[in-house]
Write an enzyme that holds these catalytic residues in place. Structure first.
Site, PDB file in Angstrom:
ATOM      1  N   THR A  25      14.709   2.777  -6.443  1.00  0.00           N
ATOM      2  CA  THR A  25      16.111   2.998  -6.202  1.00  0.00           C
ATOM      3  C   THR A  25      16.283   1.167  -6.222  1.00  0.00           C
ATOM      4  OG1 THR A  25      16.071   4.951  -5.293  1.00  0.00           O
ATOM      5  CG2 THR A  25      17.793   3.223  -4.662  1.00  0.00           C
ATOM      6  N   SER A  78       9.535   6.516  -7.082  1.00  0.00           N
ATOM      7  CA  SER A  78       8.196   6.468  -6.483  1.00  0.00           C
ATOM      8  C   SER A  78       7.707   8.182  -5.965  1.00  0.00           C
ATOM      9  CB  SER A  78       8.147   5.801  -5.286  1.00  0.00           C
ATOM     10  OG  SER A  78       8.263   6.480  -4.497  1.00  0.00           O
ATOM     11  N   THR A 111      11.313   4.443  -2.296  1.00  0.00           N
ATOM     12  CA  THR A 111      11.186   4.477  -0.143  1.00  0.00           C
ATOM     13  C   THR A 111      10.737   5.420  -0.379  1.00  0.00           C
ATOM     14  OG1 THR A 111      13.614   5.716  -0.636  1.00  0.00           O
ATOM     15  CG2 THR A 111      13.625   3.075   0.170  1.00  0.00           C
ATOM     16  N   ASP A 112      10.647   6.456  -1.563  1.00  0.00           N
ATOM     17  CA  ASP A 112       9.910   8.044  -0.933  1.00  0.00           C
ATOM     18  C   ASP A 112       8.489   7.755  -0.956  1.00  0.00           C
ATOM     19  OD1 ASP A 112      12.630   9.369  -0.779  1.00  0.00           O
ATOM     20  OD2 ASP A 112      12.000   9.549  -3.455  1.00  0.00           O
TER      21      ASP A 112
HETATM   22  C1  SIN Z   1      12.562   6.015  -5.120  1.00  0.00           C
HETATM   23  O1  SIN Z   1      11.264   6.137  -3.719  1.00  0.00           O
HETATM   24  O2  SIN Z   1      11.446   5.638  -6.177  1.00  0.00           O
HETATM   25  C2  SIN Z   1      13.500   6.960  -5.469  1.00  0.00           C
HETATM   26  C3  SIN Z   1      14.358   6.268  -3.812  1.00  0.00           C
HETATM   27  C4  SIN Z   1      14.125   5.740  -3.535  1.00  0.00           C
HETATM   28  O3  SIN Z   1      13.543   4.507  -3.651  1.00  0.00           O
HETATM   29  O4  SIN Z   1      15.306   5.496  -2.514  1.00  0.00           O
END
Ligand code: SIN
Length: 337
Positions: A25, A78, A111-112
Protein backbone atom coordinates in the site's frame (compact mmCIF):
# COMPACT_ATOMS: atom_id res chain seq x y z
CA UNK A 1 29.00 4.36 14.69
CA UNK A 2 27.87 2.95 11.37
CA UNK A 3 29.34 -0.53 11.27
CA UNK A 4 31.65 -0.38 8.30
CA UNK A 5 33.55 2.14 6.26
CA UNK A 6 33.73 2.59 2.49
CA UNK A 7 36.62 0.48 1.14
CA UNK A 8 38.22 3.43 -0.67
CA UNK A 9 37.89 5.70 2.41
CA UNK A 10 38.51 3.40 5.37
CA UNK A 11 38.30 6.25 7.89
CA UNK A 12 34.93 7.51 6.70
CA UNK A 13 31.77 6.11 8.27
CA UNK A 14 29.36 4.21 6.01
CA UNK A 15 26.66 6.70 5.10
CA UNK A 16 24.68 5.05 2.33
CA UNK A 17 21.17 3.72 2.88
CA UNK A 18 19.63 1.42 0.28
CA UNK A 19 15.85 1.35 -0.11
CA UNK A 20 14.52 -1.87 -1.64
CA UNK A 21 10.95 -1.75 -2.97
CA UNK A 22 8.64 -4.75 -2.91
CA UNK A 23 5.23 -3.06 -3.38
CA UNK A 24 2.37 -2.79 -0.89
CA UNK A 25 0.00 0.00 0.00
CA UNK A 26 2.93 2.33 0.55
CA UNK A 27 3.29 2.06 -3.24
CA UNK A 28 -0.48 1.90 -3.82
CA UNK A 29 -2.44 4.04 -6.26
CA UNK A 30 -6.15 4.90 -6.12
CA UNK A 31 -8.24 6.71 -8.72
CA UNK A 32 -9.50 9.19 -6.08
CA UNK A 33 -7.57 10.86 -3.27
CA UNK A 34 -10.35 10.05 -0.82
CA UNK A 35 -10.18 6.34 -1.54
CA UNK A 36 -8.18 4.49 1.12
CA UNK A 37 -9.69 1.08 0.37
CA UNK A 38 -10.33 0.65 -3.35
CA UNK A 39 -6.74 1.14 -4.50
CA UNK A 40 -4.21 -1.12 -6.17
CA UNK A 41 -1.18 -1.97 -4.05
CA UNK A 42 2.30 -2.08 -5.58
CA UNK A 43 2.04 0.51 -8.35
CA UNK A 44 4.36 3.43 -7.51
CA UNK A 45 8.08 2.82 -8.00
CA UNK A 46 10.38 2.84 -4.99
CA UNK A 47 12.54 5.52 -6.64
CA UNK A 48 9.51 7.78 -6.70
CA UNK A 49 8.72 7.03 -3.04
CA UNK A 50 12.28 7.85 -2.05
CA UNK A 51 12.37 11.03 -4.16
CA UNK A 52 9.26 12.18 -2.32
CA UNK A 53 11.04 12.28 1.04
CA UNK A 54 14.65 12.99 0.07
CA UNK A 55 14.30 16.78 0.31
CA UNK A 56 12.87 16.53 3.81
CA UNK A 57 15.43 13.89 4.78
CA UNK A 58 18.30 16.25 3.93
CA UNK A 59 16.94 18.74 6.46
CA UNK A 60 16.89 16.21 9.29
CA UNK A 61 19.97 16.14 11.49
CA UNK A 62 19.86 12.32 11.53
CA UNK A 63 19.97 12.03 7.72
CA UNK A 64 21.82 15.16 6.63
CA UNK A 65 24.75 14.25 4.35
CA UNK A 66 23.61 10.67 3.81
CA UNK A 67 23.44 9.04 0.38
CA UNK A 68 20.31 7.16 -0.66
CA UNK A 69 19.83 4.49 -3.31
CA UNK A 70 16.61 2.87 -4.48
CA UNK A 71 16.13 -0.54 -6.09
CA UNK A 72 12.89 -2.20 -7.14
CA UNK A 73 13.06 -5.87 -6.12
CA UNK A 74 9.36 -6.63 -6.68
CA UNK A 75 6.06 -4.81 -7.06
CA UNK A 76 3.38 -6.91 -5.37
CA UNK A 77 0.44 -6.73 -3.05
CA UNK A 78 1.98 -8.52 -0.09
CA UNK A 79 -1.02 -10.87 0.26
CA UNK A 80 0.57 -12.54 -2.78
CA UNK A 81 4.02 -12.76 -1.21
CA UNK A 82 5.80 -16.09 -1.52
CA UNK A 83 9.08 -17.90 -2.12
CA UNK A 84 9.83 -16.31 -5.53
CA UNK A 85 9.87 -12.74 -4.17
CA UNK A 86 11.44 -13.85 -0.90
CA UNK A 87 14.32 -15.45 -2.81
CA UNK A 88 14.95 -12.23 -4.75
CA UNK A 89 14.69 -10.14 -1.61
CA UNK A 90 17.02 -12.35 0.41
CA UNK A 91 19.57 -12.18 -2.41
CA UNK A 92 19.40 -8.39 -2.78
CA UNK A 93 19.44 -7.71 0.96
CA UNK A 94 22.48 -9.98 1.34
CA UNK A 95 24.15 -8.28 -1.62
CA UNK A 96 23.80 -4.79 -0.15
CA UNK A 97 24.62 -5.78 3.42
CA UNK A 98 28.19 -6.67 2.51
CA UNK A 99 28.84 -3.36 0.72
CA UNK A 100 31.16 -1.45 3.07
CA UNK A 101 29.67 1.95 2.25
CA UNK A 102 26.15 0.75 3.12
CA UNK A 103 25.14 1.44 6.72
CA UNK A 104 21.69 -0.08 6.47
CA UNK A 105 18.69 -0.97 4.36
CA UNK A 106 15.05 -0.04 4.23
CA UNK A 107 12.56 -2.46 2.64
CA UNK A 108 9.23 -1.00 1.55
CA UNK A 109 6.58 -3.71 1.92
CA UNK A 110 2.84 -4.26 2.18
CA UNK A 111 1.51 -4.52 5.71
CA UNK A 112 -0.36 -7.79 5.21
CA UNK A 113 2.60 -10.18 5.29
CA UNK A 114 5.28 -7.79 6.52
CA UNK A 115 5.73 -9.80 9.72
CA UNK A 116 6.50 -12.95 7.74
CA UNK A 117 9.09 -11.28 5.52
CA UNK A 118 10.68 -9.50 8.50
CA UNK A 119 10.89 -12.77 10.45
CA UNK A 120 12.37 -14.64 7.46
CA UNK A 121 15.06 -12.01 6.83
CA UNK A 122 16.05 -11.99 10.49
CA UNK A 123 16.01 -15.80 10.82
CA UNK A 124 18.21 -16.35 7.77
CA UNK A 125 20.44 -13.27 7.59
CA UNK A 126 20.50 -12.01 11.21
CA UNK A 127 22.12 -8.84 9.84
CA UNK A 128 24.74 -6.93 11.79
CA UNK A 129 23.43 -3.82 10.03
CA UNK A 130 19.84 -2.55 10.27
CA UNK A 131 17.21 -3.78 7.82
CA UNK A 132 14.14 -1.66 8.43
CA UNK A 133 10.75 -2.60 7.00
CA UNK A 134 8.62 0.41 6.00
CA UNK A 135 4.96 0.29 5.08
CA UNK A 136 1.74 2.29 4.98
CA UNK A 137 -1.94 1.81 5.61
CA UNK A 138 -2.99 4.43 3.07
CA UNK A 139 -2.00 4.45 -0.60
CA UNK A 140 0.58 6.88 -1.93
CA UNK A 141 -2.21 8.80 -3.68
CA UNK A 142 -4.24 9.40 -0.48
CA UNK A 143 -5.14 12.92 0.61
CA UNK A 144 -2.96 12.40 3.69
CA UNK A 145 -0.74 9.37 3.03
CA UNK A 146 1.14 7.83 5.95
CA UNK A 147 3.84 6.27 3.76
CA UNK A 148 6.18 9.27 3.47
CA UNK A 149 6.44 9.72 7.25
CA UNK A 150 6.88 5.98 7.78
CA UNK A 151 9.61 5.91 5.12
CA UNK A 152 11.37 8.90 6.70
CA UNK A 153 11.16 7.26 10.12
CA UNK A 154 12.53 4.01 8.69
CA UNK A 155 15.48 5.86 7.13
CA UNK A 156 16.18 7.52 10.48
CA UNK A 157 16.11 4.17 12.27
CA UNK A 158 18.43 2.69 9.63
CA UNK A 159 20.83 5.61 10.17
CA UNK A 160 20.84 5.22 13.97
CA UNK A 161 24.30 4.45 15.36
CA UNK A 162 24.47 0.86 16.59
CA UNK A 163 21.28 -0.22 14.83
CA UNK A 164 21.23 -3.87 13.75
CA UNK A 165 18.83 -6.63 12.81
CA UNK A 166 15.44 -6.60 11.13
CA UNK A 167 12.82 -4.26 12.53
CA UNK A 168 9.59 -2.73 11.25
CA UNK A 169 8.54 0.90 11.50
CA UNK A 170 4.93 2.01 11.38
CA UNK A 171 3.13 5.04 12.83
CA UNK A 172 6.18 6.13 14.81
CA UNK A 173 6.73 2.77 16.48
CA UNK A 174 9.59 0.36 15.94
CA UNK A 175 8.97 -3.38 16.29
CA UNK A 176 11.40 -6.31 16.31
CA UNK A 177 10.96 -8.87 13.53
CA UNK A 178 10.31 -11.61 16.07
CA UNK A 179 7.51 -9.71 17.80
CA UNK A 180 5.82 -7.63 15.13
CA UNK A 181 2.32 -8.53 14.03
CA UNK A 182 -0.42 -6.73 12.18
CA UNK A 183 -3.34 -6.36 14.57
CA UNK A 184 -5.70 -3.94 12.87
CA UNK A 185 -7.35 -3.92 9.46
CA UNK A 186 -7.49 -0.18 8.95
CA UNK A 187 -5.88 1.93 11.70
CA UNK A 188 -2.66 3.75 10.80
CA UNK A 189 -0.93 2.16 13.82
CA UNK A 190 -1.81 -1.31 12.62
CA UNK A 191 1.11 -3.12 14.25
CA UNK A 192 1.87 -4.38 17.69
CA UNK A 193 4.65 -6.30 19.42
CA UNK A 194 2.41 -8.33 21.69
CA UNK A 195 3.52 -8.86 25.27
CA UNK A 196 7.09 -7.77 24.46
CA UNK A 197 6.07 -4.26 23.46
CA UNK A 198 7.77 -2.19 20.77
CA UNK A 199 11.55 -1.80 20.52
CA UNK A 200 11.13 1.97 20.57
CA UNK A 201 9.63 4.96 18.86
CA UNK A 202 10.80 7.64 16.45
CA UNK A 203 10.60 11.19 17.73
CA UNK A 204 11.42 13.98 15.28
CA UNK A 205 13.83 11.76 13.37
CA UNK A 206 15.48 10.23 16.41
CA UNK A 207 14.99 6.76 17.80
CA UNK A 208 14.09 6.38 21.45
CA UNK A 209 14.80 2.72 22.20
CA UNK A 210 13.36 0.73 25.09
CA UNK A 211 14.62 -2.68 24.06
CA UNK A 212 17.81 -4.09 22.47
CA UNK A 213 18.19 -4.75 18.76
CA UNK A 214 17.33 -8.24 17.49
CA UNK A 215 20.19 -10.71 17.86
CA UNK A 216 20.94 -13.87 15.94
CA UNK A 217 23.41 -15.74 13.79
CA UNK A 218 23.25 -15.75 10.01
CA UNK A 219 22.70 -19.18 8.50
CA UNK A 220 24.71 -19.08 5.27
CA UNK A 221 24.08 -22.72 4.22
CA UNK A 222 20.33 -22.25 4.72
CA UNK A 223 20.46 -18.97 2.79
CA UNK A 224 22.08 -20.77 -0.13
CA UNK A 225 19.55 -23.60 0.00
CA UNK A 226 16.62 -21.19 0.04
CA UNK A 227 17.98 -19.46 -3.02
CA UNK A 228 18.71 -22.70 -4.85
CA UNK A 229 15.37 -24.38 -4.08
CA UNK A 230 12.29 -23.32 -6.03
CA UNK A 231 9.88 -25.68 -4.23
CA UNK A 232 10.20 -24.97 -0.53
CA UNK A 233 8.75 -27.69 1.77
CA UNK A 234 4.96 -27.55 1.83
CA UNK A 235 3.67 -26.49 5.24
CA UNK A 236 0.01 -25.57 5.68
CA UNK A 237 -1.64 -23.49 8.38
CA UNK A 238 -5.02 -24.42 9.83
CA UNK A 239 -7.18 -23.21 12.72
CA UNK A 240 -9.03 -24.94 15.51
CA UNK A 241 -12.56 -23.65 16.01
CA UNK A 242 -15.93 -24.77 17.25
CA UNK A 243 -16.94 -27.67 15.03
CA UNK A 244 -13.40 -28.30 13.69
CA UNK A 245 -13.78 -31.99 12.86
CA UNK A 246 -10.40 -32.64 11.22
CA UNK A 247 -11.82 -32.92 7.69
CA UNK A 248 -9.39 -30.28 6.45
CA UNK A 249 -6.43 -32.32 7.72
CA UNK A 250 -7.71 -35.50 6.08
CA UNK A 251 -8.29 -33.59 2.83
CA UNK A 252 -4.76 -32.20 2.91
CA UNK A 253 -3.34 -35.66 3.48
CA UNK A 254 -5.44 -37.11 0.67
CA UNK A 255 -4.30 -34.35 -1.70
CA UNK A 256 -0.62 -34.74 -0.79
CA UNK A 257 1.24 -35.59 -3.99
CA UNK A 258 4.72 -37.09 -4.32
CA UNK A 259 5.68 -34.01 -6.36
CA UNK A 260 4.55 -31.62 -3.61
CA UNK A 261 4.09 -33.66 -0.45
CA UNK A 262 2.54 -32.19 2.66
CA UNK A 263 5.53 -31.93 4.99
CA UNK A 264 4.20 -29.89 7.87
CA UNK A 265 1.12 -28.49 9.55
CA UNK A 266 0.86 -25.57 11.93
CA UNK A 267 -2.39 -25.34 13.82
CA UNK A 268 -3.59 -22.13 15.45
CA UNK A 269 -5.31 -23.52 18.50
CA UNK A 270 -7.75 -21.91 20.85
CA UNK A 271 -6.46 -20.25 24.03
CA UNK A 272 -3.34 -22.03 25.25
CA UNK A 273 -3.09 -24.01 22.02
CA UNK A 274 -5.97 -26.31 22.80
CA UNK A 275 -7.57 -28.19 19.91
CA UNK A 276 -11.01 -29.58 19.16
CA UNK A 277 -10.81 -33.29 20.07
CA UNK A 278 -11.68 -34.40 16.50
CA UNK A 279 -9.07 -32.08 15.00
CA UNK A 280 -6.50 -33.36 17.49
CA UNK A 281 -7.22 -36.94 16.39
CA UNK A 282 -6.74 -36.02 12.73
CA UNK A 283 -3.50 -34.13 13.53
CA UNK A 284 -2.17 -37.07 15.54
CA UNK A 285 -2.87 -39.29 12.51
CA UNK A 286 -1.05 -36.81 10.26
CA UNK A 287 1.91 -36.80 12.65
CA UNK A 288 1.95 -40.60 12.67
CA UNK A 289 2.02 -40.46 8.86
CA UNK A 290 5.22 -38.37 8.96
CA UNK A 291 3.83 -34.84 8.80
CA UNK A 292 5.51 -32.51 11.30
CA UNK A 293 2.86 -30.76 13.38
CA UNK A 294 3.26 -27.61 15.49
CA UNK A 295 0.64 -26.10 17.76
CA UNK A 296 0.28 -22.35 18.30
CA UNK A 297 -2.52 -20.12 19.43
CA UNK A 298 -5.00 -17.97 17.58
CA UNK A 299 -4.84 -15.45 20.46
CA UNK A 300 -3.11 -12.21 19.52
CA UNK A 301 -1.36 -12.00 22.89
CA UNK A 302 0.49 -14.59 24.91
CA UNK A 303 2.08 -17.83 23.77
CA UNK A 304 1.39 -21.50 24.31
CA UNK A 305 2.65 -22.65 27.69
CA UNK A 306 3.54 -26.31 27.14
CA UNK A 307 2.43 -29.08 29.47
CA UNK A 308 4.05 -32.45 30.23
CA UNK A 309 1.42 -34.50 28.37
CA UNK A 310 1.13 -32.49 25.13
CA UNK A 311 0.64 -34.75 22.12
CA UNK A 312 1.85 -32.06 19.73
CA UNK A 313 4.86 -29.75 20.04
CA UNK A 314 4.14 -26.04 20.38
CA UNK A 315 5.50 -23.22 18.22
CA UNK A 316 7.96 -21.97 20.80
CA UNK A 317 6.26 -18.61 21.13
CA UNK A 318 6.05 -17.90 17.41
CA UNK A 319 2.78 -16.70 15.94
CA UNK A 320 1.19 -19.27 13.60
CA UNK A 321 2.31 -17.49 10.40
CA UNK A 322 5.90 -17.19 11.62
CA UNK A 323 5.83 -20.77 12.93
CA UNK A 324 4.80 -21.92 9.45
CA UNK A 325 7.88 -20.26 7.98
CA UNK A 326 10.08 -21.59 10.79
CA UNK A 327 8.93 -25.10 9.96
CA UNK A 328 9.63 -24.54 6.25
CA UNK A 329 13.20 -23.55 7.18
CA UNK A 330 13.58 -26.46 9.61
CA UNK A 331 12.43 -29.00 7.05
CA UNK A 332 14.57 -27.52 4.28
CA UNK A 333 17.64 -27.49 6.51
CA UNK A 334 17.02 -31.16 7.43
CA UNK A 335 16.61 -32.30 3.81
CA UNK A 336 19.54 -34.16 2.31
CA UNK A 337 21.54 -31.96 -0.07
C1 SIN B 1 -0.25 -5.22 1.06
O1 SIN B 1 0.00 -5.84 2.07
O2 SIN B 1 0.49 -5.22 0.06
C2 SIN B 1 -1.52 -4.44 0.95
C3 SIN B 1 -1.99 -3.91 2.24
C4 SIN B 1 -1.05 -2.91 2.84
O3 SIN B 1 0.10 -2.72 2.47
O4 SIN B 1 -1.52 -2.27 3.83
Amino acid sequence: MPQSAPADHPNLPARTLVVLGTGGTIAGRASAVGDNVGYTAGEVGVGHLLAGVQGMAAQLHTLSGWVFEAEQVAQVDSKDMGPAVWRSLLARVAHHLVRPEVAGLVVTHGTDTLEETAWLLQAVLAPAKPVVMACAMRPATALVPDGPQNLMDALCVAATPGARGVVAVCAGQVHQAGHVQKVHTYRLDAFDSGDAGPLGCVEEGRLRAWQPWPEGTADRPLFQRLLATTAWPRVELITSHAGADGAVVRALLAASLPSAPLRGLVVAGTGNGTLHADLLTALADAQAAGVVVRRGTRCAYGQVVPGPHDALADTGGLSPVKARLALVLELLAADPC
